[in-house]
Design a protein around this motif. Structure first.
Motif, PDB file in Angstrom:
ATOM      1  N   SER A 182      15.885   8.915 -16.403  1.00 42.19           N
ATOM      2  CA  SER A 182      15.670   9.571 -15.115  1.00 42.19           C
ATOM      3  C   SER A 182      16.978  10.164 -14.616  1.00 42.19           C
ATOM      4  N   ALA A 183      16.847  11.234 -13.849  1.00 37.12           N
ATOM      5  CA  ALA A 183      17.995  11.855 -13.189  1.00 37.12           C
ATOM      6  C   ALA A 183      17.510  12.304 -11.812  1.00 37.12           C
ATOM      7  N   GLU A 184      18.128  11.749 -10.757  1.00 38.53           N
ATOM      8  CA  GLU A 184      17.632  11.992  -9.412  1.00 38.53           C
ATOM      9  C   GLU A 184      18.793  12.137  -8.436  1.00 38.53           C
ATOM     10  N   TYR A 185      18.634  13.073  -7.499  1.00 36.68           N
ATOM     11  CA  TYR A 185      19.684  13.306  -6.510  1.00 36.68           C
ATOM     12  C   TYR A 185      19.560  12.309  -5.370  1.00 36.68           C
ATOM     13  N   ASN A 186      20.686  11.663  -5.034  1.00 32.89           N
ATOM     14  CA  ASN A 186      20.725  10.683  -3.951  1.00 32.89           C
ATOM     15  C   ASN A 186      21.266  11.351  -2.693  1.00 32.89           C
ATOM     16  N   GLU A 187      20.428  11.443  -1.668  1.00 30.79           N
ATOM     17  CA  GLU A 187      20.805  12.134  -0.437  1.00 30.79           C
ATOM     18  C   GLU A 187      21.916  11.408   0.330  1.00 30.79           C
ATOM     19  N   VAL A 188      22.010  10.104   0.142  1.00 32.17           N
ATOM     20  CA  VAL A 188      23.021   9.327   0.873  1.00 32.17           C
ATOM     21  C   VAL A 188      24.403   9.544   0.276  1.00 32.17           C
ATOM     22  N   SER A 189      24.494   9.348  -1.035  1.00 34.41           N
ATOM     23  CA  SER A 189      25.786   9.489  -1.705  1.00 34.41           C
ATOM     24  C   SER A 189      26.125  10.933  -2.045  1.00 34.41           C
ATOM     25  N   LYS A 190      25.109  11.826  -1.968  1.00 32.29           N
ATOM     26  CA  LYS A 190      25.277  13.240  -2.327  1.00 32.29           C
ATOM     27  C   LYS A 190      25.700  13.391  -3.793  1.00 32.29           C
ATOM     28  N   ARG A 191      25.123  12.532  -4.610  1.00 30.90           N
ATOM     29  CA  ARG A 191      25.450  12.556  -6.035  1.00 30.90           C
ATOM     30  C   ARG A 191      24.169  12.397  -6.862  1.00 30.90           C
ATOM     31  N   TRP A 192      24.255  12.857  -8.122  1.00 33.30           N
ATOM     32  CA  TRP A 192      23.157  12.683  -9.050  1.00 33.30           C
ATOM     33  C   TRP A 192      23.295  11.318  -9.730  1.00 33.30           C
ATOM     34  N   ILE A 193      22.199  10.579  -9.771  1.00 36.93           N
ATOM     35  CA  ILE A 193      22.180   9.280 -10.422  1.00 36.93           C
ATOM     36  C   ILE A 193      21.342   9.412 -11.696  1.00 36.93           C
ATOM     37  N   VAL A 194      21.991   9.183 -12.828  1.00 41.06           N
ATOM     38  CA  VAL A 194      21.332   9.324 -14.126  1.00 41.06           C
ATOM     39  C   VAL A 194      21.218   7.955 -14.789  1.00 41.06           C
ATOM     40  N   LYS A 195      20.003   7.606 -15.180  1.00 41.51           N
ATOM     41  CA  LYS A 195      19.768   6.365 -15.912  1.00 41.51           C
ATOM     42  C   LYS A 195      19.473   6.705 -17.364  1.00 41.51           C
ATOM     43  N   ALA A 196      20.262   6.104 -18.246  1.00 39.84           N
ATOM     44  CA  ALA A 196      20.116   6.382 -19.678  1.00 39.84           C
ATOM     45  C   ALA A 196      20.060   5.070 -20.454  1.00 39.84           C
ATOM     46  N   ARG A 197      19.172   5.028 -21.442  1.00 37.26           N
ATOM     47  CA  ARG A 197      19.048   3.815 -22.249  1.00 37.26           C
ATOM     48  C   ARG A 197      19.915   3.931 -23.497  1.00 37.26           C
ATOM     49  N   ASN A 198      20.722   2.900 -23.723  1.00 36.65           N
ATOM     50  CA  ASN A 198      21.575   2.826 -24.905  1.00 36.65           C
ATOM     51  C   ASN A 198      20.723   2.367 -26.080  1.00 36.65           C
ATOM     52  N   ALA A 199      20.587   3.217 -27.090  1.00 35.71           N
ATOM     53  CA  ALA A 199      19.728   2.898 -28.232  1.00 35.71           C
ATOM     54  C   ALA A 199      20.252   1.718 -29.042  1.00 35.71           C
ATOM     55  N   SER A 200      21.558   1.488 -29.002  1.00 32.60           N
ATOM     56  CA  SER A 200      22.149   0.390 -29.765  1.00 32.60           C
ATOM     57  C   SER A 200      21.924  -0.964 -29.103  1.00 32.60           C
ATOM     58  N   TYR A 224      24.868   6.423 -14.563  1.00 31.09           N
ATOM     59  CA  TYR A 224      25.957   7.372 -14.395  1.00 31.09           C
ATOM     60  C   TYR A 224      25.797   8.076 -13.047  1.00 31.09           C
ATOM     61  N   SER A 225      26.912   8.394 -12.424  1.00 29.25           N
ATOM     62  CA  SER A 225      26.900   9.065 -11.127  1.00 29.25           C
ATOM     63  C   SER A 225      27.809  10.282 -11.188  1.00 29.25           C
ATOM     64  N   ALA A 226      27.305  11.422 -10.689  1.00 29.81           N
ATOM     65  CA  ALA A 226      28.112  12.642 -10.755  1.00 29.81           C
ATOM     66  C   ALA A 226      27.731  13.602  -9.640  1.00 29.81           C
ATOM     67  N   LYS A 227      28.704  14.419  -9.245  1.00 29.78           N
ATOM     68  CA  LYS A 227      28.449  15.422  -8.210  1.00 29.78           C
ATOM     69  C   LYS A 227      27.625  16.578  -8.752  1.00 29.78           C
ATOM     70  N   PHE A 228      27.798  16.873 -10.034  1.00 30.63           N
ATOM     71  CA  PHE A 228      27.084  17.984 -10.654  1.00 30.63           C
ATOM     72  C   PHE A 228      26.268  17.487 -11.844  1.00 30.63           C
ATOM     73  N   LEU A 229      25.107  18.104 -12.054  1.00 26.47           N
ATOM     74  CA  LEU A 229      24.265  17.765 -13.199  1.00 26.47           C
ATOM     75  C   LEU A 229      23.887  19.050 -13.927  1.00 26.47           C
ATOM     76  N   LEU A 230      24.232  19.128 -15.211  1.00 25.16           N
ATOM     77  CA  LEU A 230      23.914  20.286 -16.043  1.00 25.16           C
ATOM     78  C   LEU A 230      22.846  19.896 -17.059  1.00 25.16           C
ATOM     79  N   VAL A 231      21.705  20.546 -16.985  1.00 25.30           N
ATOM     80  CA  VAL A 231      20.640  20.309 -17.958  1.00 25.30           C
ATOM     81  C   VAL A 231      20.871  21.250 -19.137  1.00 25.30           C
ATOM     82  N   ALA A 232      21.243  20.671 -20.270  1.00 26.94           N
ATOM     83  CA  ALA A 232      21.562  21.473 -21.460  1.00 26.94           C
ATOM     84  C   ALA A 232      20.796  20.938 -22.668  1.00 26.94           C
ATOM     85  N   THR A 233      19.546  20.582 -22.430  1.00 28.57           N
ATOM     86  CA  THR A 233      18.730  19.948 -23.468  1.00 28.57           C
ATOM     87  C   THR A 233      18.069  20.938 -24.414  1.00 28.57           C
TER      88      THR A 233
END
Length: 316
Positions: free
Chosen positions: A39-57, A64-73
């Motif tokens: 999932s990748a969702e914008y948090n209105e409180v922190s003004k950041r994108w919150i990305v949840k990723a599963r580690n396959a290993s 992960y938290s970031a100000k910018f999110l680039l979809v390059a899939t």
């Protein structure tokens, strides 16, 4: 970071991988491999994108938290195999093009290639070169262009309108390949680069498939499969053809809509393509961007990346 001057126009796989390794090293990038974004969702409180990723290993979910999110899939993400009546009765091997390795293991076997894009055409060529009895389904008309034509066309698109470039490409294709209808292949009424932009459908970059079709080493079959009956495949013309292997070169589906929670700052539609019209397609709201989804190939991806970099720089 351009390709080294010593690289050829059409870069082989090993050299391209070396370029990527050098790129990562030069810019001190730290790719996080074997992660699946859930999932990748914008948090209105922190003004950041919150990305949840599963580690396959480890199986753990990382945040992960970031100000910018680039979809390059990319335009081609999840392999797609259509439902075919009776396919479960087929005793031979059924593959998607992503699983194909080499034609060596198919020598003297009857192989059906379903799909006539570049993957299908090149797999059919490789099979024929390794002595497989190869058949291919052309589901729709196709533009045959040589790699040199494609390179010329992409270069011209920097300076001329699509309509003019397409006119020249079609004329060149007719001169080189002639009338393909005698082999069961039609030519689209719309131009090759127009179709790429409108439908995401690339012209066929011919590297030898045409000669194999012309010589009969690759057989073109009717475009629609009715059903599979054991080893036999029934086509729309009511003819049965036996096969040992079926390879589906039927493209991909995008799954962006399953994990990207856009809310009001929409950017991509349910098919994972930009909603905003070109050339403003690359920018959403709240620091959301997409790159490589304009259906304009590497040139489009390059332009997207530069636009995004410039935009982020102007903000920060």
């Amino acid at each position: 970071m351009s390709f080294p001057a010593s690289y050829p126009t059409f870069v082989p796989k090993k050299m391209f991988i070396q370029y990527l390794d050098d790129y990562v090293s030069h810019f001190n990038i730290s790719p996080m491999f074997q992660r699946t974004v859930e999932s990748a969702e914008y948090n209105e409180v922190s003004k950041r994108w919150i990305v949840k990723a599963r580690n396959a290993s480890s199986g753990e979910v990382e945040i992960y938290s970031a100000k910018f999110l680039l979809v390059a899939t990319g335009e081609t993400t999840n392999p797609y195999t259509p439902e075919v009546e009776g396919l479960n009765t087929f005793p031979g091997e059924v593959l998607h093009s992503t699983q194909y390795k080499s034609g060596k293991e198919f020598t003297n076997k009857n192989v059906l290639v379903v799909g006539s894009g570049n993957s299908g055409a090149e797999i059919a060529l490789d099979l024929a070169n390794h002595g497989a009895k190869t058949s291919i389904i052309f589901r729709s008309p196709a533009h045959f262009l040589s790699r040199e034509m494609v390179y010329l066309g992409l270069t011209m698109l920097k300076y001329f309108p699509v309509s003019l470039v397409d006119f020249l490409m079609v004329m060149l294709s007719k001169l080189v390949y002639g009338d393909l209808t005698e082999y069961g292949i039609g030519r689209p009424t719309e131009g090759p680069f127009y179709m790429k932009v409108k439908y995401g459908k690339y012209p066929l970059f011919d590297v030898g498939t045409y000669k194999k079709i012309k010589s009969g080493e690759i057989q073109v079959l009717p475009a629609e499969i009715i059903k599979v009956q054991g080893n036999d495949v029934l086509f729309k013309n009511d003819k049965l053809h036996p096969f040992d292997t079926i390879i589906f070169c039927t493209g991909f589906k995008r799954s962006t809509n399953l994990w990207l929670k856009q809310g009001d700052e929409y950017l991509l539609n349910k098919d994972g393509l930009p909603k905003p019209a070109y050339p403003k397609h690359w920018k959403g709201k709240n620091g959301l961007y997409c790159v490589g989804l304009s259906r304009r190939g590497l040139y489009g991806a390059s332009a997207d990346a530069q636009n995004i970099a410039n935009d982020i720089k102007s903000i920060t």
